[in-house]
Design an enzyme around this catalytic site. Sequence first.
Site, short mmCIF file in Angstrom:
data_model
loop_
_atom_site.label_atom_id
_atom_site.label_comp_id
_atom_site.label_asym_id
_atom_site.label_seq_id
_atom_site.Cartn_x
_atom_site.Cartn_y
_atom_site.Cartn_z
N ARG A 13 1.43 1.49 -5.84
CA ARG A 13 1.59 0.52 -4.88
C ARG A 13 0.17 -0.02 -4.42
O ARG A 13 0.23 -0.97 -3.66
CB ARG A 13 1.95 1.03 -3.59
N GLU B 61 0.36 -9.57 -18.42
CA GLU B 61 -0.21 -8.71 -17.34
C GLU B 61 -0.82 -7.52 -17.86
O GLU B 61 -1.50 -7.00 -17.07
CB GLU B 61 1.05 -8.47 -16.48
N LYS C 221 2.75 -2.82 -7.87
CA LYS C 221 4.10 -2.72 -8.31
C LYS C 221 4.91 -3.35 -7.47
O LYS C 221 5.82 -4.03 -7.97
CB LYS C 221 4.62 -1.17 -8.25
N HIS D 106 6.38 -31.89 -27.67
CA HIS D 106 6.14 -33.05 -26.80
C HIS D 106 4.83 -32.84 -26.00
O HIS D 106 4.75 -33.27 -24.94
CB HIS D 106 7.30 -33.27 -25.70
N CYS E 191 0.83 -1.19 0.00
CA CYS E 191 -0.02 0.05 0.03
C CYS E 191 1.02 1.26 0.18
O CYS E 191 2.10 1.03 0.12
CB CYS E 191 -1.06 0.03 1.35
#
Length: 609
Positions: free
Chosen positions: A27, A488, A604, A504, A2
């Site tokens: 944050r 992301e 972050k 494979h 935070c």
Amino acid sequence: MCGIVGYIGKSNAIPFLIQGLSKLEYRGYDSSGVALYDNGKIKITKKQGRLKVLEDILDSEKKENVHLGIGHTRWATHGNPSDINAHPHISNSGKIALVHNGIIENYIDLKNNLIKKGVKFSSETDTEVAAQLLGSLYEGDMFETIKKAVGMMQGSFAFGIVCSDYPDTLFAVKKDSPLIVGIGENENYIASDIPAVLSKTRKICRLKEKQIAVLTANSIDLFDFEGNPAEKAITTVDWSVDAAEKNNYEHFMMKEIMEQPDVISATISPRLKNHEIKLDDISFTKEYLENLGKICIVACGSAYHVGCVAKYFIEKLTKKPVEIDLASEFRYRSPIIDNNTLVIIISQSGETADSLAALREAKSLGARVLSIVNVVGSSIANESDDVLYTWAGPEIAVATTKAYSTQLSLIYLFALYVGKILNAIGDEEYHEFIESIEALPQKISEILDKKEQIEKIAKKYYQTEKIFFIGRNVDYSVCMEGSLKLKEISYIHSEAYAAGELKHGTISLIDDETLVIAVATLDEIFDKTVSNIREVRSRGAKVLAITTVDKSEKISQVADNVIYVPKSYDSTTPSLSVIPLQLLSYHVAKLRGCDIDKPRNLAKSVTVE
Ligand code: F6R
């Protein structure tokens, strides 16, 4: 994880609190709140949602005579994002409010004890336990109360605290979570990170582990948890205010992508003198390095991907075995580590909980720990035996770009430095490698100049829902980073695969709705990767290839689109091939209307395990 801020001074606290929180939204941003000392009382305003929601409420209240306050921007850990769980939290007496970054690990025991004493809780958070604990211990002396409370709490906590009996004092605490004090004229500030105070001051003091700060408008006093006075180390921030702003870019991510030539220069130039590497910040003796049994690289996310590239060239240049671990796995696998092991922790923030825990585990097993960190004075840097700073400046976008690139550049230097001391690398190879590192900023600029071409390719593919990244050796490690970047920020499901492994099993997923992004930069294995490209193409996939300029003839026969990067020494090619992948992810995410700098569910700095 935070962001916290606080203000004590003669002016109105609210503009600083809001502006400071806006710089800390990286944050966490699921809710925000402030506690203000207003007419003898502590008044809390907090809301779920982005900071704008809080700002609008405070604007409508038009408060002007508030000179003491704390603020918070939250990334939920204990309890869902909600108005009630948002910070600040306040004691039942209504006297003491606090904001918190970190996790109070023994909060359940503390809560149960407080409940037994009749304390009522309204939120699901660990933080409210701290507020109620302070409230229950308080007998009129706030400093003594804080001292007692910090001794009872386990875990990580940075607090900003206000008490209605102390209209002229702001209290702060730091343990295992970052906190700085900003020093102003007739006013002082606290914050989780420097950008929050930069518009006000460049003079800062970083709290050390287990310290309590007591601030008035004209004084700052630091103490250890036992209450002994501690010295203040005041430093002047030398980055420009612009460095923490977007300038003319639409997003921090693009600004940070474009900064890469400059920050790589800043990282490598002071450490390269007349083609020789000078790592003045560390000192490894020849004897220590000769006795070294192995090197373990431990990190998370993109920093881990840097480690994946590094394994290849560190082994090549130093002839020492290298293991690479995800930090979250490292300490739960009983690693075989002793005092002949060098553990390298890579971290942009220097606060990642898993990496910090791995560092502590490695040290407890006797290893020497070298960290490669961006944030100066962060927990990982502080607890390492040796630190190499990446000097990338503040990275604000959640998706890392310039931190990845500077970490990689720095670890090239480290590998060469060790290889040279151990005589494990020939002169010719050493100089060729150094020249290729020195050329990186220029070559990256050349790729960045082609960003419109990459934007066009993004327009062609941005609606694709199934993407594979394939490559071999370091190209594969770059694929892992490219795939993470895309996932992301654009929320497209993609996977990175070692090109030779696809057949494979996973090749069954390839069809004419698949885009395969093939990274094929290495001369020795280029033909092998081309064979793998043919395999996916013949199953209907579209292929976008990333390769070096000299390979145009062969690649154009097998790929639908090609992005060329300049030719470089093989080991440094990842620094180039990652750039188009960053740009591609950025443009795809933008075309899909995603929140590029603050992707959903992410923050972050990941300060929880
Ligand atoms: C991805 C990203 C994350 C971080 C990871 C480690 O773009 O930024 O994967 O790399 O959370 O963070 P640091 O480097 O701060 O330890």
